[in-house]
Scaffold this active site. Structure first.
Site, PDB file in Angstrom:
ATOM      1  N   TRP A 104       0.817  -1.218   0.000  1.00 37.12           N
ATOM      2  CA  TRP A 104       0.000   0.000   0.000  1.00 37.12           C
ATOM      3  C   TRP A 104       0.852   1.271   0.000  1.00 37.12           C
ATOM      4  O   TRP A 104       0.525   2.234  -0.703  1.00 37.12           O
ATOM      5  CB  TRP A 104      -1.006  -0.010   1.143  1.00 37.12           C
ATOM      6  N   ASP A 173      -1.500   6.689   6.192  1.00 32.79           N
ATOM      7  CA  ASP A 173      -2.608   5.835   5.770  1.00 32.79           C
ATOM      8  C   ASP A 173      -2.867   4.858   6.918  1.00 32.79           C
ATOM      9  O   ASP A 173      -2.058   3.965   7.176  1.00 32.79           O
ATOM     10  CB  ASP A 173      -2.199   5.087   4.491  1.00 32.79           C
ATOM     11  N   LYS A 197     -12.619  -1.283   6.731  1.00 29.72           N
ATOM     12  CA  LYS A 197     -11.923  -2.291   7.523  1.00 29.72           C
ATOM     13  C   LYS A 197     -12.301  -2.172   8.988  1.00 29.72           C
ATOM     14  O   LYS A 197     -12.739  -3.131   9.616  1.00 29.72           O
ATOM     15  CB  LYS A 197     -10.412  -2.169   7.344  1.00 29.72           C
TER      16      LYS A 197
HETATM   17  C1  LIG Z   1      -3.636   0.220   4.074  1.00 30.64           C
HETATM   18  C2  LIG Z   1      -4.549   0.339   2.889  1.00 30.64           C
HETATM   19  N1  LIG Z   1      -4.462   1.422   2.106  1.00 30.64           N
HETATM   20  C3  LIG Z   1      -5.258   1.578   1.045  1.00 30.64           C
HETATM   21  C4  LIG Z   1      -6.198   0.634   0.685  1.00 30.64           C
HETATM   22  C5  LIG Z   1      -7.053   0.873  -0.520  1.00 30.64           C
HETATM   23  O1  LIG Z   1      -8.285   1.361  -0.124  1.00 30.64           O
HETATM   24  P1  LIG Z   1      -9.453   1.679  -1.142  1.00 30.64           P
HETATM   25  O2  LIG Z   1      -9.834   0.380  -1.770  1.00 30.64           O
HETATM   26  O3  LIG Z   1     -10.535   2.287  -0.316  1.00 30.64           O
HETATM   27  O4  LIG Z   1      -8.936   2.659  -2.155  1.00 30.64           O
HETATM   28  C6  LIG Z   1      -6.312  -0.523   1.482  1.00 30.64           C
HETATM   29  C7  LIG Z   1      -7.278  -1.596   1.223  1.00 30.64           C
HETATM   30  O5  LIG Z   1      -8.051  -1.759   0.381  1.00 30.64           O
HETATM   31  C8  LIG Z   1      -5.467  -0.665   2.598  1.00 30.64           C
HETATM   32  O6  LIG Z   1      -5.538  -1.748   3.376  1.00 30.64           O
END
Ligand SMILES: Cc1ncc(COP(=O)(O)O)c(C=O)c1O
Length: 362
Positions: A104, A173, A197
């Site tokens: 991520w 994040d 989550k």
């Molecule tokens: C730490 C983290 N950042 C970003 C995301 C991406 O999020 P989204 O699908 O809402 O863009 C996720 C999971 O999907 C995640 O676990």
């Protein structure tokens, strides 16, 4: 009800049962409103109260100082990957530092590169994303606007045990650990999390931003991409994700009833310990992806001795109502996401199954 299983999905993920029940109870008619939350105007008095209460809950739980704005945005965490550098570093003579500790943060850095100059000051790629940096490994860039981190890498199950000590404001994040422990907000320029989550359903992203960061937003940006414009309108520049905000209100009400984030943290550490102790006692049958010091208490990523056993494990677990234990497609193996809403009984059931499975298959 009897059909509900222990759901270890990484996201969208398990929600607290009392939250689901309350939402079910109120779905046809929000008390005193004559209609469902799904049917009322975001400009209505009732929704205004929900928005204000959700913000107040977030402020109280995370101890957010007054000089931070709390926003409920759309587009998921991925939109923030781009929007943050777009607002803070694009078209300015300033760069930003990125700490890459898994999928991520790697993705966030690659999106940021499309907007401005970034410096990757740590990247654990060679080791396979098994750890976070120690403070002394982080040499920040003089004049950089922020230091970007991902608090908990959901896929690898690698988590900061405490906020890194750097001389820049952190941009974080916290998608897969928001509300799982207290945070020291003063270290952050921006703390954000998609909701699906630990905070609610997909479709709403919580963004907490210090006023000087809000002020940095580029005036040349389209309104929906400008934090300044979004903050000025209190997340109501357009129709906000009303249902998501309502569920986040119920989740944060529930968190307060649980005793707040310190109480949640203690429960989370205890739940994670149940699994890691079983793993450590398995003589190498189960292997955790993360180095011991950086193991996540939200996402327990591990594997078995072979892919065949991984498959067998996940199949047999289903018979015990333990579902969604597959690892992310990029790393394979298993992942047990044990967010706030996963009851201790679910973790105990998984632990007991793991012990039995290892006995039979080791
Ligand atoms: C730490 C983290 N950042 C970003 C995301 C991406 O999020 P989204 O699908 O809402 O863009 C996720 C999971 O999907 C995640 O676990």
């Amino acid at each position: 009800m009897s059909e509900r299983k222990y759901n270890f999905s990484a996201g969208p993920a398990v929600l607290p049962l009392p939250v689901l029940k309350k939402a079910q109870e109120e779905l046809l008619c929000l008390p005193g409103c004559g209609a469902s939350i799904l049917e009322i105007s975001h400009r209505s008095k009732q929704f205004g109260e929900i928005l204000a209460q959700t913000k107040a809950n977030v402020r109280e739980l995370l101890n957010v100082p007054e000089n931070y704005k709390i926003m409920f945005l759309q587009g998921g965490a991925l939109t923030q990957f781009a929007m943050i550098p777009m607002n803070i570093i694009r078209n300015r003579e300033v760069s930003a530092d990125y700490v890459v500790t898994g999928n991520w943060s790697k993705k966030a850095a690659s999106e940021a590169k499309t907007q401005g100059k970034i410096n990757v000051i740590f990247d654990d790629k060679e080791e396979g994303y098994v750890r976070k940096p120690k403070d002394e490994e982080l040499r920040t860039t003089p004049g950089a606007a922020y230091c970007y981190i991902c608090a908990n890498e959901t896929i690898e199950g690698v988590q900061f045990q405490k906020e890194p000590n750097v001389d820049l404001p952190l941009v974080c994040d916290a998608s897969s650990e928001i509300f799982s422990r207290p945070v020291n907000m003063e270290k952050y320029g921006i703390l954000y999390a998609c909701a699906q989550k630990n905070a609610g359903p997909a479709g709403v992203t919580l963004v907490i931003m210090r006023d000087d960061f809000v002020e940095m937003s580029g005036d040349d940006l389209p309104s929906m991409f400008s934090y300044k414009k979004l903050a000025e309108k209190d997340s109501m520049l357009n129709t906000p994700p009303t249902f998501g905000i309502y569920i986040m209100k119920l989740v944060t009400d529930w968190l307060k009833e649980q005793g707040g984030l310190q109480a949640m943290y203690e429960k989370n550490l205890e739940k994670a310990k149940l699994l890691y102790d079983a793993i450590d006692a398995s003589n190498g049958f189960y292997r955790v992806h993360a180095n011991k010091e950086y193991r996540s208490f939200m996402n327990v990523s591990f594997r078995l001795p072979s892919e065949e056993l991984d498959k067998k494990f996940q199949e047999e677990a289903k018979a015990y109502d333990l579902v969604s234990l597959n690892g992310h497609r990029s790393v394979g193996g298993e992942r047990a996401s044990i967010y706030n809403a996963m009851p201790r009984e679910g973790v105990v059931a998984l632990r007991d199954f793991m012990v039995e499975f290892a006995k039979k298959n080791a």
